[in-house]
Design an enzyme around this catalytic site. Sequence first.
Site, PDB file in Angstrom:
ATOM      1  N   GLU A 185      -4.499   7.864  -2.869  1.00  0.00           N
ATOM      2  CA  GLU A 185      -4.911   6.672  -2.277  1.00  0.00           C
ATOM      3  C   GLU A 185      -5.332   5.637  -3.569  1.00  0.00           C
ATOM      4  OE1 GLU A 185      -4.352   6.122   0.683  1.00  0.00           O
ATOM      5  OE2 GLU A 185      -5.622   4.396   1.182  1.00  0.00           O
ATOM      6  N   HIS A 213       1.971   4.404  -2.845  1.00  0.00           N
ATOM      7  CA  HIS A 213       2.038   5.935  -2.657  1.00  0.00           C
ATOM      8  C   HIS A 213       3.520   6.485  -3.116  1.00  0.00           C
ATOM      9  CE1 HIS A 213      -1.535   6.729  -0.633  1.00  0.00           C
ATOM     10  NE2 HIS A 213      -1.363   5.938   0.487  1.00  0.00           N
ATOM     11  N   HIS A 249       0.874  -1.280   0.064  1.00  0.00           N
ATOM     12  CA  HIS A 249      -0.035   0.161   0.024  1.00  0.00           C
ATOM     13  C   HIS A 249       0.902   1.239  -0.029  1.00  0.00           C
ATOM     14  CE1 HIS A 249      -3.523   2.474   1.202  1.00  0.00           C
ATOM     15  NE2 HIS A 249      -2.654   3.244   1.660  1.00  0.00           N
ATOM     16  N   GLU A 250       1.926   1.457   1.022  1.00  0.00           N
ATOM     17  CA  GLU A 250       2.567   2.467   1.046  1.00  0.00           C
ATOM     18  C   GLU A 250       3.653   2.644  -0.069  1.00  0.00           C
ATOM     19  OE1 GLU A 250       1.556   4.428   3.064  1.00  0.00           O
ATOM     20  OE2 GLU A 250       0.294   3.319   4.591  1.00  0.00           O
TER      21      GLU A 250
HETATM   22 ZN    ZN Z   1      -2.953   5.141   1.722  1.00  0.00          ZN
END
Ligand code: ZN
Length: 507
Positions: free
Chosen positions: A296, A270, A266-267
Amino acid sequence: MIATALPEDFGDLRARLAELDDLGHAARLLGWDQQTHMPAGGAAARGEAMATLERLRHERAVDPGLGDALERLAPWAAGRPADDEAAAIVRVARRDHDRARRVPVELTAEMARASSEAIGVWVQAKRRSDFGLLLPHLERNVELRRRLAACFPEAEHPYDALLDHYEPGMTTAQVRAVFDGLRERLVGLIDAIAARPHPPPPPGPFPVAAQRQLALDIVRSVGFEEAGWRLDDAEHPFCQGLAPGDIRVTTRFSEQNLQGVFAVLHEVGHGLYEEGVDPGLARTTMGTGVSLGIHESQSRLWENFVGRGEAFWRHWHPRALALFGDAALGGSELADFLRAINAVRPGLIRVDADEATYALHVVLRFELELRLVEGELAVADLPRAWNQGMQELLGVTVPDDARGVLQDIHWAAGEIGYFPTYALGTIVAAQLWRAARADIGDLDERLAAGEPQALREWLRERVHRFGRTLDPVDVLERATGSRLDAGPLLDHLEAKLGALYGLNVSR
Ligand code: ZN
């Protein structure tokens, strides 16, 4: 690239923006350190330092000299082609300047100081499950945000001004409409799943060192530049891009489950966005994600659409078996593992929520924030309203505030208007995923071969490289040909979960 024949004022503008960007860089570094390495005793001094930096940044952002330069450049920028980068810098910088000028310097500094202090208190309050400890800080944060919203009296709803900070151009009414449609179909899907037998979670244990190794191997396959990022532990995982080539990713590993691996995916999603911005936008304040929702969408795309998909695990499941063993994964069958990592289980914690129930956690927070900002809900009544909402939306009983209203850092950090962007991101991720699969015909085969680079390149070309120079709605429309639409997300969830749970979903 920026053309050669630029007005003289543009050089002045670039110098001013570079200084603003550097002050932001320093503030982001202090914020990253606060959540990763700073001892608790540093909180008060850090709050002062961050408030000072924020005051300096704000003073420069509202400097009349900057306003004059932007004013002189505006007619030139207006005559440039739509995708001219230098003109876009002028246009967006002008919007930033206008917005900043309307917020008093004292209010900006006060918000930074209050948030910084409250974050330190939040860590203690959550540990002791003591909402009362945080209450005065939250009251101050809400009051300060209401004062901020009052700086934009033309907004249709006071919440619009807060939302616009994270998702430029988005309104409360638009979010409400999209969330209402999302909630209706999601609740139906979750109800249908609740009646089916549930796969047990993989039993574990999952040694942290092995999880870290798996996560780093996956990130390496994506091609995230090794010298350009680092991984640390944090109570609440996040990613902070400081500059091109310096991206800070954090996660939280637990031996009980594989959440830490998914958090890294997830990160890093980003981080790839930050890394993929056109280098020509460095030190212009445009060299970052255009909005939190679009940001996101990148993390959700890698975490859920790639990272919980069959194609991806066709490559990585043998590696997971080798690292953790059959018993920890609940057997050696890929199909069982996929059912387990996609299980739908209404629970207490947003960051641990599955792909289907996640958005309902966000809907609850959005509705509570609206009531706080409207003055319909007192901060002291927040725990009760929270617990009631969790019961209504997800059917779960909240046992204590640590696993309830105190679980997230955002309100302590003064970030009201932020939560909706998580669900908006998931919606956009589904739209991008659909478009990418149409464009990259053999995407599944590539993922199954452990080669996700084509997807990463597609995202860089369609989303990342523009930084903040396009509006969020334009990024979405250029990449997908459509406007914000929850349909692809709901279709994706109904198809995937329908198959995993043997539901008869027809639309
Ligand atoms: Zn996030």
